[in-house]
Scaffold this active site. Structure first.
Site, PDB file in Angstrom:
ATOM      1  N   LYS A   1       0.837  -1.200   0.000  1.00 22.05           N
ATOM      2  CA  LYS A   1       0.000   0.000   0.000  1.00 22.05           C
ATOM      3  C   LYS A   1       0.873   1.251   0.000  1.00 22.05           C
ATOM      4  O   LYS A   1       2.082   1.192   0.286  1.00 22.05           O
ATOM      5  CB  LYS A   1      -0.917   0.004   1.226  1.00 22.05           C
TER       6      LYS A   1
ATOM      7  N   TYR B   1      15.210  30.249   7.090  1.00 22.88           N
ATOM      8  CA  TYR B   1      14.089  31.028   7.615  1.00 22.88           C
ATOM      9  C   TYR B   1      14.104  31.126   9.133  1.00 22.88           C
ATOM     10  O   TYR B   1      14.315  30.136   9.833  1.00 22.88           O
ATOM     11  CB  TYR B   1      12.762  30.410   7.180  1.00 22.88           C
TER      12      TYR B   1
END
Length: 387
Positions: free
Chosen positions: A41, A273
């Site tokens: 999956k 940042y």
């Protein structure tokens, strides 16, 4: 050390299919005669569903497992013809397509039996069904109090030739926590619910509850089939259980990038940042051109480990969308130098578990979240190649 020409110059996730095949063989040996389902999956936990499914089947996996019907149908479209099961269904799902593609489906409630009746009649063939019991996880599955009604409805549909109940299954809540009291409680409830279904006349081909941690450490939970997910990819279900090597497993994915820039900066220079990191003195900074858009977790800002030119480094400052910075401490490796974010650990590089610890998450998420703009490069594709 530069990338091979087969890999992206920016980044790639190298997937070692020989390691995957070896992991499947190891898991089959531990399964004590139970069949093995390789769960593929979420694009095989980020590794690539079709190549990994093929390698798992080559190594002896008798079943493949997916969450969504679309994932299962994609395996069939790729030519995989082993048993395939999918379990995450919603009303209006492609039941008929699943029946026509010979995909096993999961049923947790009466609504699903009703939709399967219509789909099977339209397809002209019975659906292969696994009834899911909620033994204590509290997600999908039928509660014990509703189990008699679901079993009775399944028996009616089976008598009408519209379904064949081939499995009864469940899922553990805490199998990755050795000794947790819910484990034995769930096992006892599962046995009771299976026994009731069989007393009423169902004859399931497979009973299954074992996920990766149970397949590895709970022999009494293996029954007829084990569903191994993260262990197939060489990741331990939890650090409390042990390392991959403790179970004879090898991590399959190595995430690499290529240094985009190396530059000298003075002390006191802010990095990325928010200036969460400021250089303590004159140093060199290396720019790694992957970020959270590639699946590198922003929560590992300031803590994520990487191997650059043979030396362990730590992410300096915030991880941005497309890039992050490492403080190279005055070293000046050339642009294009390989950066390893995680891998098996053979060369001293971090592992997915190391990144999980740095980001406060689990290793499952680290590999699964690697984005589609990071190309997968498959090595040892043929079974003759080291596995």
């Amino acid at each position: 050390m530069r990338f091979s020409e087969t890999a992206s110059l920016r980044a790639c996730a190298e997937v070692d299919l020989a390691a995957l095949r070896a992991n499947v063989r190891t898991l089959r040996a531990r399964a004590s005669g139970a069949a093995l389902m390789a769960v593929v999956k979420s694009d095989a936990y980020g590794h690539g569903a079709v190549p990994c499914a093929r390698a798992a089947v080559e190594a002896g996996a008798e079943w493949l497992g997916t969450a969504t019907p679309e994932e299962a149908l994609a395996l069939r479209a790729a030519g995989l013809d082993c048993r395939v099961m999918c379990w995450l269904w919603t009303p209006g799902g492609p039941w008929r397509r699943a029946i026509e593609a010979d995909v096993d489906v999961s049923v947790s409630g009466l609504w699903a039996v009703g939709e399967l009746r219509e789909a099977a009649a339209a397809a002209g063939a019975p659906a292969r069904v696994h009834l899911k019991a909620d033994t204590g996880l509290g997600r999908g599955g039928c509660q014990p109090g509703d189990w008699p009604e679901l079993v009775a409805e399944a028996l009616r549909a089976q008598a009408d030739g519209l379904i064949t109940v081939v499995g009864v299954w469940s899922h553990f809540a805490c199998a990755d926590e050795p000794g947790h009291p819910s484990i034995q409680a769930q096992l006892a409830r599962f046995r009771e619910m299976v026994a009731y279904a069989e007393e009423q006349g169902l004859r399931p081909e497979v009973r299954h509850i074992a996920n990766s941690p149970a397949a590895l450490a709970l022999p009494e939970a293996r029954f007829d089939l084990v569903r191994t997910g993260v262990a197939v990819y060489g990741i331990s279900p939890s650090p409390e259980m042990g390392t991959p090597a403790d179970f004879g497993l090898r991590p399959v994915m190595t995430l690499k990038a290529s240094l985009a820039l190396v530059k000298k900066v003075p002390g006191g220079h802010g990095v990325s940042y928010g200036h969460l990191y400021t250089t303590p003195g004159a140093t060199t900074l290396g720019l790694v051109p992957v970020g959270y858009a590639d699946g590198v977790p922003r929560h590992a800002s300031g803590t994520g480990p990487v191997l650059v030119d043979g030396k362990l480094r730590t992410v300096a400052g915030r991880i941005a969308m497309d890039q992050f910075v490492v403080d190279l401490g005055g070293d000046e490796p050339p642009p294009g130098t390989e950066v390893i974010l995680f891998g098996p650990g053979d060369r001293g590089e971090p592992t997915a578990e190391d990144w999980a610890q740095a980001a406060g998450t689990i290793a499952y998420e680290i590999v699964t979240r690697i984005g589609t703009r990071v190309p997968r490069v498959y090595v040892n594709v043929n079974p003759e190649q080291n596995g």
